[in-house]
Design an enzyme around this catalytic site. Sequence first.
Site, PDB file in Angstrom:
ATOM      1  N   VAL A 281      -6.175  -2.289 -31.323  1.00  0.00           N
ATOM      2  CA  VAL A 281      -5.775  -1.034 -31.958  1.00  0.00           C
ATOM      3  C   VAL A 281      -6.963  -0.104 -32.121  1.00  0.00           C
ATOM      4  O   VAL A 281      -6.861   1.118 -31.949  1.00  0.00           O
ATOM      5  CB  VAL A 281      -5.113  -1.330 -33.322  1.00  0.00           C
ATOM      6  CG1 VAL A 281      -4.803  -0.027 -34.050  1.00  0.00           C
ATOM      7  CG2 VAL A 281      -3.845  -2.141 -33.134  1.00  0.00           C
ATOM      8  N   GLU A 286      -5.201   6.198 -29.778  1.00  0.00           N
ATOM      9  CA  GLU A 286      -3.776   6.516 -29.719  1.00  0.00           C
ATOM     10  C   GLU A 286      -3.521   8.023 -29.761  1.00  0.00           C
ATOM     11  O   GLU A 286      -2.512   8.498 -29.244  1.00  0.00           O
ATOM     12  CB  GLU A 286      -3.033   5.845 -30.881  1.00  0.00           C
ATOM     13  CG  GLU A 286      -2.976   4.327 -30.817  1.00  0.00           C
ATOM     14  CD  GLU A 286      -4.225   3.668 -31.391  1.00  0.00           C
ATOM     15  OE1 GLU A 286      -4.308   2.444 -31.366  1.00  0.00           O
ATOM     16  OE2 GLU A 286      -5.133   4.404 -31.860  1.00  0.00           O
ATOM     17  N   ASP A 328      -2.383  34.329   0.064  1.00  0.00           N
ATOM     18  CA  ASP A 328      -1.535  35.084   0.972  1.00  0.00           C
ATOM     19  C   ASP A 328      -1.973  36.546   0.932  1.00  0.00           C
ATOM     20  O   ASP A 328      -2.612  36.984  -0.039  1.00  0.00           O
ATOM     21  CB  ASP A 328      -0.082  34.930   0.525  1.00  0.00           C
ATOM     22  CG  ASP A 328       0.888  35.635   1.457  1.00  0.00           C
ATOM     23  OD1 ASP A 328       0.646  35.620   2.671  1.00  0.00           O
ATOM     24  OD2 ASP A 328       1.872  36.210   0.963  1.00  0.00           O
ATOM     25  N   ASP A 620       3.978  34.425  -2.180  1.00  0.00           N
ATOM     26  CA  ASP A 620       5.195  34.982  -2.770  1.00  0.00           C
ATOM     27  C   ASP A 620       6.428  34.763  -1.916  1.00  0.00           C
ATOM     28  O   ASP A 620       7.527  35.106  -2.327  1.00  0.00           O
ATOM     29  CB  ASP A 620       5.029  36.484  -3.027  1.00  0.00           C
ATOM     30  CG  ASP A 620       4.787  37.272  -1.740  1.00  0.00           C
ATOM     31  OD1 ASP A 620       4.598  36.644  -0.678  1.00  0.00           O
ATOM     32  OD2 ASP A 620       4.780  38.517  -1.795  1.00  0.00           O
ATOM     33  N   ASP A 624       5.489  30.358   1.974  1.00  0.00           N
ATOM     34  CA  ASP A 624       4.371  29.846   1.185  1.00  0.00           C
ATOM     35  C   ASP A 624       4.729  28.606   0.363  1.00  0.00           C
ATOM     36  O   ASP A 624       3.845  27.926  -0.148  1.00  0.00           O
ATOM     37  CB  ASP A 624       3.869  30.933   0.212  1.00  0.00           C
ATOM     38  CG  ASP A 624       3.383  32.175   0.932  1.00  0.00           C
ATOM     39  OD1 ASP A 624       2.648  32.022   1.912  1.00  0.00           O
ATOM     40  OD2 ASP A 624       3.751  33.284   0.519  1.00  0.00           O
ATOM     41  N   ASN A 686     -13.571   5.647 -32.262  1.00  0.00           N
ATOM     42  CA  ASN A 686     -12.958   4.354 -31.963  1.00  0.00           C
ATOM     43  C   ASN A 686     -14.006   3.278 -31.713  1.00  0.00           C
ATOM     44  O   ASN A 686     -13.805   2.108 -32.060  1.00  0.00           O
ATOM     45  CB  ASN A 686     -12.038   4.484 -30.748  1.00  0.00           C
ATOM     46  CG  ASN A 686     -10.733   5.166 -31.100  1.00  0.00           C
ATOM     47  OD1 ASN A 686     -10.730   6.181 -31.784  1.00  0.00           O
ATOM     48  ND2 ASN A 686      -9.617   4.614 -30.652  1.00  0.00           N
ATOM     49  N   GLU A 689     -15.068   1.756 -34.894  1.00  0.00           N
ATOM     50  CA  GLU A 689     -14.107   0.789 -35.409  1.00  0.00           C
ATOM     51  C   GLU A 689     -14.241  -0.557 -34.687  1.00  0.00           C
ATOM     52  O   GLU A 689     -14.176  -1.624 -35.305  1.00  0.00           O
ATOM     53  CB  GLU A 689     -12.696   1.342 -35.261  1.00  0.00           C
ATOM     54  CG  GLU A 689     -12.452   2.607 -36.086  1.00  0.00           C
ATOM     55  CD  GLU A 689     -11.238   3.396 -35.610  1.00  0.00           C
ATOM     56  OE1 GLU A 689     -10.510   2.877 -34.743  1.00  0.00           O
ATOM     57  OE2 GLU A 689     -11.023   4.519 -36.092  1.00  0.00           O
ATOM     58  N   THR A 717      -7.539  10.672 -38.421  1.00  0.00           N
ATOM     59  CA  THR A 717      -8.830  11.259 -38.034  1.00  0.00           C
ATOM     60  C   THR A 717      -8.917  11.542 -36.542  1.00  0.00           C
ATOM     61  O   THR A 717      -9.753  12.341 -36.116  1.00  0.00           O
ATOM     62  CB  THR A 717      -9.986  10.336 -38.435  1.00  0.00           C
ATOM     63  OG1 THR A 717      -9.861   9.087 -37.740  1.00  0.00           O
ATOM     64  CG2 THR A 717      -9.967  10.075 -39.926  1.00  0.00           C
ATOM     65  N   ASP A 718      -8.086  10.882 -35.724  1.00  0.00           N
ATOM     66  CA  ASP A 718      -8.106  11.193 -34.296  1.00  0.00           C
ATOM     67  C   ASP A 718      -7.381  12.494 -34.000  1.00  0.00           C
ATOM     68  O   ASP A 718      -7.901  13.383 -33.320  1.00  0.00           O
ATOM     69  CB  ASP A 718      -7.441  10.064 -33.494  1.00  0.00           C
ATOM     70  CG  ASP A 718      -8.395   8.900 -33.261  1.00  0.00           C
ATOM     71  OD1 ASP A 718      -9.479   8.913 -33.862  1.00  0.00           O
ATOM     72  OD2 ASP A 718      -8.046   7.999 -32.488  1.00  0.00           O
TER      73      ASP A 718
END
Length: 883
Positions: A281, A286, A328, A620, A624, A686, A689, A717-718
């Site tokens: 984790v 995440e 073009d 256009d 194309d 991370n 952690e 916090t992320d």
Amino acid sequence: MLPKFPHALPVAELLGQLRVSGAEGLSEAEVGARRKHFGANTIASRRPAGVLRLLVHQFKSPVVYLLSGAAGLAFYFGELEEGSAIFAVLAINTLIGFVTELKAVRSIEALRALGTRTARVRREGRVHVIPAADLVPGDVVVLEAGDAVSADLRLIETSRLSTDESSLTGESVAVDKQIEPVGADTRLGDRASMAFKGTAITRGTGAGVVVATGIITELGRVTRLVLEADPGHSPLERKLERLSMQLVWATIAVAAIIGAIGLSSGKDALLMIEAAIALAVAAIPEGLPIVATLALARGMWRMAQQNALIERLSAVETLGATTVILTDKTGTLTENRMTVRRLCTSSGEIALGTGAPGGGEEPQVAHDPQAAELLRIAVLCNDAHLDASEERGSGDPMEIALLRAGLRAGFRRTALLEGRGVVRKHAFDPVAKMMATVHEHGEGVLIAVKGAPEAVLAATTRVAVGGGEVALDDALRAEWLSRADRLGHEGLRVLACATRIDQVADAAPYDRLVLAGLVGLEDPARADVPPAIQDCRQSGIRVVMVTGDHVVTAKSIGRAVGLGENVANVVEGRNIGRMIETGQPALRDVGIFARVTPDEKLALVRTYQASGEIVAMTGDGVNDAPALRQADIGVAMGLRGTDVAREAAAMILLDDAFPTIIRAIHEGRVIFANIRRFVAYLLSCNLSEVLAVGLAVSLALPLPLLPLQILYLNLVTDVFPAFALAMGEGEEGILKRPPRDPKEPILGRRQWVAIVLHGATLTAGTFGALAASSWFALDARSTVTTTFLTLAFAQLWHVFNMRDPRSPFFVNEVTRNGWVWGALLLCATLLAVPPYLSSAAHLLQLAPPTAEMWSIVIVSSALPLLATQAASAAVRGWLADVR
């Protein structure tokens, strides 16, 4: 069996092969048999991906596998809260990805829409109106001005027939048609004996026999090319996938090492499983997909404000990596509107401006009687009509341009016709290459003629000069032809105008004419394009023109828009295959590709991509669409672009302005810089952690963070501080830098060094809090609460490390970002309140912090920021540069 080269076969031979009479058409029985054999005249589309398939696709990720495994282990060992929380995060990420991907590709549906029309056919000697989908090979289709062609036709009857093929070939001028065959190897744009599905009849009448329907038409071939074109993953998507794989393998490796250390030292197996879940984790950010999606979505919104509509999220960042723009010509670099540029008479040449009709913007014409007479003839000898705005109209684009030029000089056709009513018309004859109108003129008639210079000069015996006429001898005729050639080599379409006074209206119109002069027309370059191309050059981005138009016209526009020295190096479409095979001349030296077909455009895009370029393709037209879909970033014109081009593209220019691409590229570069910034922020958080859990297990210390706490920490916090960093406005001068190397990863060596050092300082602060908790003899739950809050607030203060290391500490792009302060306030609230709420505290296993605990948290969380900034000041350039 359908003829392989119908454009090269004589009419009689073709009708024989198709077993049909041009006058009678097919019988109903034969129509039924052929429909059974060939199918409906429709362009089948690829079935869009189903909802279930898109949903399943969201789970095909190593990160999802890893987190799912962690959740499964949590459930297995009875940790229901942790398992449920992990699955909740997976559900949020899956929902975001599913909604983003749900938008199906609609380009083929737009192609099909071109075929949903009716057609007039001859069957059993009578003309019937039928749905275009019911046409079969061998049907004889009747054509007249205004019709849309609903199948590929070999023309068997024509009367002054012209078609607009600009959407299919890129050719901006209507194409005159004939029944005479052309060479088998004739390019698509030069097959004058054919009319193609998806084009329109601009003038005249005719009939053609169907030689291809549905997917085997030229329009159908474009469909197949669009289906084959595979834009693949964007550079950003590929980089994020690579980063995710690296994180997964690193997580597995760290978990295995920590587990082995713990088990070898006699640790409890259940404790090791819990540590492994915590590591899984902790290692996976995440919030990364959430923040990346939101950052790109905001980029879409900002670009939309600047008239760039983004169809795919990943295209926002891809623009910033663009190294070459294949553009073009018609409607992109030019206005896609023919304009009179030059009047050439015996008295000299006049260059006309682009003022508004009726505005008296051409005063030089009023002071030159010969030029005025030339324009009057061009306005009289005209079948087109202007609309109420007197800017747009119906009819041949060149004739509309002549009417607009007349208005700018004060010559309105309705006024000219007063007293000069049309007595007779001789429609444009593709063989004679001229047209004429006969007008009332005193006791006789005035014959006004215009057409191809060589044809008009061949029918001319005299030329108008100041105050009279002179004989047109061979030498003078050669001089006028030379003038026409010179105008043509300047990229102008040239018409000659002549007149004659006669006594009878039915006199032969193309005889004994008096030459009035030459008219030079062009599809002019857009005024805003040259500065934009100069900006591209300063940004290190090459611009290459890829057009279906002729070489001379392409060179003229290339010079006008400032394509530079490579304008002289032009490669025609027929030589592209050989150039790709041999590699000569090098792609880098080519400035223009002319007379290019849709499949050749597609091959060019693929070749540039294979050479390592990040390709933006603009266009256009229908022709194309395959290249727009294949390119890393396809850019379609929103105002003048076809539905097919818009649906195939990743970005649509709502104002059709080339400079909008430059503004979008600027935004794309800012987006990438911000993504790099918040990814570095996420990973350093991370990593702290992972280090905290890993070191605690290795040193036989209590876990400072529990799996559910880490998950909550990552979501708080992320997501919010990282998203605030993604809202940065960018730096000045970002467009003056060359494009980054397409192979450059999101995180380079300097970013990884900074991530490791930042993660280490955050971990040190956490263990400092652990030591302080032991010093103050806090119980286990209070200790975990203190270390959790210390790491959480240290990560919040860590956002200030994301500034440019060359900027001041107190006033910089981070401290000026209001989103950052809002995110810090929100996150601080989300972290400080839960320990005091019984249900949240129970779920996260937290204790209400005391004043003593808060003092530890504040001091220990601030130390990493102070240490990092001191190191950054001492070793500037090595730390914190995560732009």
